[in-house]
Design a protein around this motif. Structure first.
Motif, PDB file in Angstrom:
ATOM      1  N   SER A  62     -24.917-105.583 -16.402  1.00 27.72           N
ATOM      2  CA  SER A  62     -24.691-105.147 -17.796  1.00 27.72           C
ATOM      3  C   SER A  62     -24.476-107.102 -17.909  1.00 27.72           C
ATOM      4  N   TYR A  85     -24.818-104.853 -23.072  1.00 28.53           N
ATOM      5  CA  TYR A  85     -26.191-104.494 -22.845  1.00 28.53           C
ATOM      6  C   TYR A  85     -26.391-104.481 -21.917  1.00 28.53           C
ATOM      7  N   ARG A  86     -27.914-104.264 -21.748  1.00 26.11           N
ATOM      8  CA  ARG A  86     -28.306-104.134 -20.410  1.00 26.11           C
ATOM      9  C   ARG A  86     -28.391-105.346 -19.720  1.00 26.11           C
ATOM     10  N   SER A  91     -23.162 -95.319 -25.081  1.00 24.17           N
ATOM     11  CA  SER A  91     -24.258 -94.450 -24.873  1.00 24.17           C
ATOM     12  C   SER A  91     -24.930 -94.593 -23.562  1.00 24.17           C
ATOM     13  N   GLN A  92     -24.278 -93.602 -23.254  1.00 27.64           N
ATOM     14  CA  GLN A  92     -24.641 -92.551 -21.608  1.00 27.64           C
ATOM     15  C   GLN A  92     -26.203 -91.501 -21.273  1.00 27.64           C
ATOM     16  N   SER A 107     -25.531 -89.406 -25.083  1.00 22.35           N
ATOM     17  CA  SER A 107     -26.607 -90.658 -25.534  1.00 22.35           C
ATOM     18  C   SER A 107     -24.931 -91.462 -26.964  1.00 22.35           C
ATOM     19  N   LYS A 125     -33.777 -93.395 -27.926  1.00 26.77           N
ATOM     20  CA  LYS A 125     -32.463 -93.539 -26.711  1.00 26.77           C
ATOM     21  C   LYS A 125     -30.941 -92.002 -27.848  1.00 26.77           C
ATOM     22  N   ASN A 183     -26.258 -97.058 -20.816  1.00 21.80           N
ATOM     23  CA  ASN A 183     -27.358 -98.053 -22.187  1.00 21.80           C
ATOM     24  C   ASN A 183     -26.730 -98.699 -22.790  1.00 21.80           C
ATOM     25  N   ARG A 184     -25.706 -98.581 -23.422  1.00 19.10           N
ATOM     26  CA  ARG A 184     -24.873 -99.946 -24.652  1.00 19.10           C
ATOM     27  C   ARG A 184     -23.933 -98.951 -24.669  1.00 19.10           C
TER      28      ARG A 184
END
Length: 445
Positions: free
Chosen positions: A378, A402-403, A303-304, A310, A35, A282-283
């Motif tokens: 999320s 978090y997802r 983090s996208q 990222s 990631k 992502n987070r």
């Protein structure tokens, strides 16, 4: 003929070198946990290119328009509740995070969405008593209209938040119930606080360190999708506004028959636009720390990957006088803190601004879980923390997002208004390619 051949040969060599250069920049860096990209072989070159482009872009959008952007009429327009556009993803969010040296901590967030939908959360942490939260949590969805009208205020379900003086004074009110997280006891509550500030605001699009953004971009593969995104970056920036302002929160809260006076140092966050897609994140981790010497620190890491970010670090240090110093680098990496889904109880890391370095130590005192997104895309762990920064004690709050793939439970969604349930059924039919024209809704949430 010789000259013509030489020209074509030169052009051919130039095109070949340019193609090779673009191919090199498009190479993917090694990924940590699949990631988070490392610094690749050509990181430094990409970093300086990105930094130059960012500085030029910011000059064009902000610096040459500074007189207009800092004018009283513009700030008044920016600071009020925003009219939601026809875009189904349109949003307007206001949040308050605050704490004091006694350890009292407060978090309030209201997110306005189309058709009067309000996403709300309130947490109050009191030393010796523990955590209280708004009674509907961990679900945040509230419905303030019949679904046929739009809201124009941060108001509903006992909440009312509004500006009394643009960029200076806001009022935060809540009347309803809070639940003790440990015992599940419900208390009647009346909260009335005033946020006041003489500080400027920190605009993330304008004031975030260009070095942090360039670092994140330089780690990514510069492929066709990346170049297409660059072409539309001005349009993307217009769709996202996010600023914070440091100040004080003071007032009273009545818990049952008991009344408390609160005096807190904190920040007000205002975000609005049409690009707030949690399903693409992502987070993220976010800290808001308020120190006993009157300074404060905000640090985040987002983090996208779908947006070529990222691992984007963000934040600033705010002096007791309300002056902001953007964070220029930090060794807080997402893969080192809670990557497996459980946020750590202790965190130590180093933050740098252009003027000095800060050693940050954090200890978690309590935490709670809430779910965000129309289908709980999320989950967010809110932490209530004590901290030390360069030996100075403080208090604060943290968020770990978090997802979440479990969806919104039927037991929760069954309580929604019929019109909202109909919209969610329509969305699912679109996802499953089962809808027909006669089933179309005018609005997708």
């Amino acid at each position: 003929m010789f000259i013509l051949a030489t020209i074509f040969l030169t052009l051919g060599v130039f095109v070949a070198l340019l193609s090779l250069f673009i191919l090199i920049l498009g190479r993917k860096s090694p990924l940590i946990f699949g990631k988070y990209p490392c610094k690749g072989l050509f990181y430094q070159l990409k970093y300086w290119i990105a930094l130059a482009v960012l500085r030029r872009l910011r000059y064009r959008i902000y610096q040459r328009n500074e007189e207009l952007l800092s004018s009283a009429p513009h700030l008044a327009t920016l600071d009020r509740p925003q009219a939601l556009s026809s875009d189904p993803k349109s949003y307007d969010v206001v949040s308050f995070l605050a704490a004091n040296r006694e350890g009292q901590k407060l978090l309030v967030t209201l997110e306005r969405r189309r058709r009067g939908v309000l996403k709300a959360a309130l947490y109050l942490w009191l030393p010796g008593e523990g955590l209280l939260c708004s009674s509907r949590l961990p679900d945040m969805a509230h419905f303030t209209t019949d679904g046929n009208t739009e809201s124009s205020e941060f108001r509903g379900s006992g909440f009312y938040i509004y500006p009394e003086q643009s960029m200076r004074v806001w009022r935060l009110q809540y009347e309803g119930e809070l639940r003790r997280v440990q015992t599940k006891e419900l208390l009647s509550v009346k909260l009335d606080l005033q946020f006041s500030s003489s500080a400027a605001h920190f605009n993330y699009n304008r004031d975030l360190s260009s070095a942090l953004i360039a670092d994140s971009i330089a780690r990514e593969a510069w492929n066709d999708r990346f170049y297409n995104m660059l072409k539309n970056v001005g349009h993307i920036v217009e769709k996202r506004t996010h600023y914070e302002q440091n100040g004080t929160l003071a007032g009273s809260v009545r818990l049952g028959e008991r009344e408390l006076k609160l005096e807190l140092r904190g920040l007000r966050d205002h975000s609005f636009g049409t690009e707030r897609c949690l399903s693409s994140i992502n987070r993220y981790v976010y800290f808001a720390l308020f120190l006993d010497d009157g300074s404060s620190m905000v640090l985040g890491n987002l983090s996208q990957p779908s947006f070529f970010l990222s691992s984007l670090k963000v934040g600033y240090v705010c002096s007791p006088q309300g002056l902001y110093q953007p964070i220029t680098r930090c060794n807080f990496e997402l893969y080192s803190y809670g990557e497996k889904g459980t946020p750590p109880r202790h965190q130590n890391f180093i933050v740098h601004t252009s003027e000095r370095a800060y050693f940050v130590q954090i200890r978690v005192e309590d935490s709670a879980l809430r779910y965000v997104g129309g289908d709980w895309e999320s989950k967010v762990y809110n932490q209530f923390v004590a901290c030390t920064v360069n030996g100075v004690s403080g208090q604060g709050l943290a968020e770990y997002l978090y997802r979440h793939k479990g969806g919104r439970p039927e037991a929760v969604s069954a309580q929604d208004p019929e019109w909202y349930q109909r919209i969610k059924r329509f969305e699912r039919s679109l996802s499953n390619m089962e809808h027909t024209p006669e089933d179309d809704e005018e609005f997708v949430f």
